[in-house]
Design an enzyme around this catalytic site. Structure first.
Site, PDB file in Angstrom:
ATOM      1  N   GLN A 101       0.828  -1.202   0.000  1.00  0.00           N
ATOM      2  CA  GLN A 101       0.000   0.000   0.000  1.00  0.00           C
ATOM      3  C   GLN A 101       0.865   1.256   0.000  1.00  0.00           C
ATOM      4  OE1 GLN A 101      -2.080  -1.968   3.560  1.00  0.00           O
ATOM      5  NE2 GLN A 101      -3.604  -0.506   2.866  1.00  0.00           N
ATOM      6  N   HIS A 131      -1.036   1.317  -4.806  1.00  0.00           N
ATOM      7  CA  HIS A 131      -1.340   2.747  -4.729  1.00  0.00           C
ATOM      8  C   HIS A 131      -0.332   3.591  -5.506  1.00  0.00           C
ATOM      9  CE1 HIS A 131      -3.687   1.950  -0.743  1.00  0.00           C
ATOM     10  NE2 HIS A 131      -4.370   1.626  -1.811  1.00  0.00           N
ATOM     11  N   SER A 181      -3.174  -1.990   9.289  1.00  0.00           N
ATOM     12  CA  SER A 181      -4.346  -2.070  10.164  1.00  0.00           C
ATOM     13  C   SER A 181      -5.528  -2.694   9.448  1.00  0.00           C
ATOM     14  CB  SER A 181      -4.726  -0.672  10.663  1.00  0.00           C
ATOM     15  OG  SER A 181      -4.974   0.188   9.561  1.00  0.00           O
ATOM     16  N   ASN A 212       1.753  -6.799  13.343  1.00  0.00           N
ATOM     17  CA  ASN A 212       1.306  -5.413  13.424  1.00  0.00           C
ATOM     18  C   ASN A 212       1.378  -4.965  14.871  1.00  0.00           C
ATOM     19  OD1 ASN A 212       0.199  -3.154  11.821  1.00  0.00           O
ATOM     20  ND2 ASN A 212      -1.559  -3.329  13.199  1.00  0.00           N
TER      21      ASN A 212
END
Length: 249
Positions: free
Chosen positions: A104, A122, A190, A215
Site C-alpha cells: 500500500q 497505490h 491495520s 502489526n
C-alpha cells in the site's frame, strides 16, 4: 510472542511461494510519516483527500503539484532508507523463494532494498508521467521545477501515485498472489483500507497458505490469521533474521 515467532520462522523456512501485504507500519519503521494515525498527515490537513484527488489535479494542476510536494515532503524522499523488514524480504527472494510483495506504500523502499516482484497498488512517488505522450520521469527530474512538465510537449506531469478518485492498480494479480502461495504475511497494516483489506479473506478461504500478521496493534481481522504477532516490525524481523541465519547467510 516466542511461540508465534517460532511458528513464523518455520513457515518462512518451509515456504516456496510467499505473498506479503505491506502497509504503513513497515514505512513508519523507516521514519516515514503515515496518513491515518493520530499524528499522521490526515490529522494535520482538513482537505487532504481533495488536495490529493484526480479532481484537483485536473482543475488546478499547478496548485496541485505545490500541495503534493509539500504533503509528501518530497525534498526528503532520499533521506529514508529500507529497514530490517524490507531487507529480509529481499534476501528471501535472492535465496530463490518466490516472493510477491503487495504494498500500500508509495515510498519505493521495497525496491530500494532489492525486492523485484512488487505490486504497488497505490502507485509510487518515484516517478511521474506525461498524460499526453506517456513519457516517464524520475523523482529527481520532478524536483527540479516547482511544477514539472514534459520535456517533449511541456504538458504538466502527473504523479504515478494513485490519487483519490483513481483506480487501485494490480488488484487482480494481488488477489491471485494471496490465494496461490504457501505463506501469506500481512506486515504493518491495520487492514482498514478497501479493497486491499480484502486480501486476507482470499488467503484464508484458499486454505493453502499459512497466514500470519505482524502489526503493532490488533486489527479487526486478526482471527483470519494462523499466526498473530503484535510487536514492532523491525524488532520482529531482527529476531527472524537470527532464527533464519543459516538460510540467509
Amino acid at each position: 510472542m516466542n511461540d508465534a515467532l517460532e511458528q513464523l520462522t518455520e513457515a518462512i523456512a518451509e515456504a516456496k511461494q510467499i505473498t506479503v501485504l505491506s502497509g504503513a507500519g513497515i514505512s513508519t519503521a523507516s521514519g516515514i510519516p503515515d496518513f491515518r494515525s493520530a499524528n499522521g498527515i490526515y490529522a494535520k490537513l482538513d482537505n487532504v483527500e481533495y488536495l490529493l484527488s484526480e479532481t484537483y489535479f485536473h482543475k488546478q494542476p499547478k496548485q496541485f503539484w505545490l500541495s503534493f510536494k509539500d504533503i509528501f515532503q518530497l525534498q526528503h524522499a532520499d533521506d529514508y532508507k529500507p529497514n530490517e523488514a524490507h531487507h529480509v524480504l529481499a534476501e528471501l527472494e535472492r535465496l530463490g523463494k518466490q516472493v510477491t510483495i503487495v504494498t500500500q506504500n508509495v515510498d519505493g523502499l521495497h525496491r530500494k532494498a532489492g525486492s523485484k516482484h512488487i505490486l504497488e497498488v497505490h502507485g509510487t512517488l518515484d516517478h511521474a508521467f506525461c498524460p499526453k505522450c506517456g513519457g516517464r520521469y524520475p523523482l529527481a527530474y520532478v524536483m527540479e521545477q516547482p511544477v514539472p512538465r514534459c520535456e517533449l510537449d511541456q504538458f504538466i506531469l502527473k504523479p504515478e501515485v494513485v490519487l483519490f478518485g483513481g483506480r487501485v492498480q494490480h488488484l487482480e494479480e494481488a488477489y491471485e498472489a494471496a490465494a496461490h502461495c504457501d505463506l501469506f504475511m500481512t506486515l504493518g497494516s491495520s487492514l482498514e483500507v478497501y479493497p486491499v483489506k480484502e486480501l486476507p479473506y482470499y488467503a484464508a478461504r484458499a486454505k493453502r497458505p499459512v497466514t500470519a500478521i505482524v502489526n503493532l496493534q490488533p486489527t479487526s481481522q486478526d482471527d483470519l490469521f494462523d499466526i498473530v504477532i503484535h510487536a514492532e516490525l523491525v524488532s520482529v524481523f531482527t529476531k527472524l533474521r537470527e532464527r533464519l541465519k543459516p538460510s540467509l547467510s
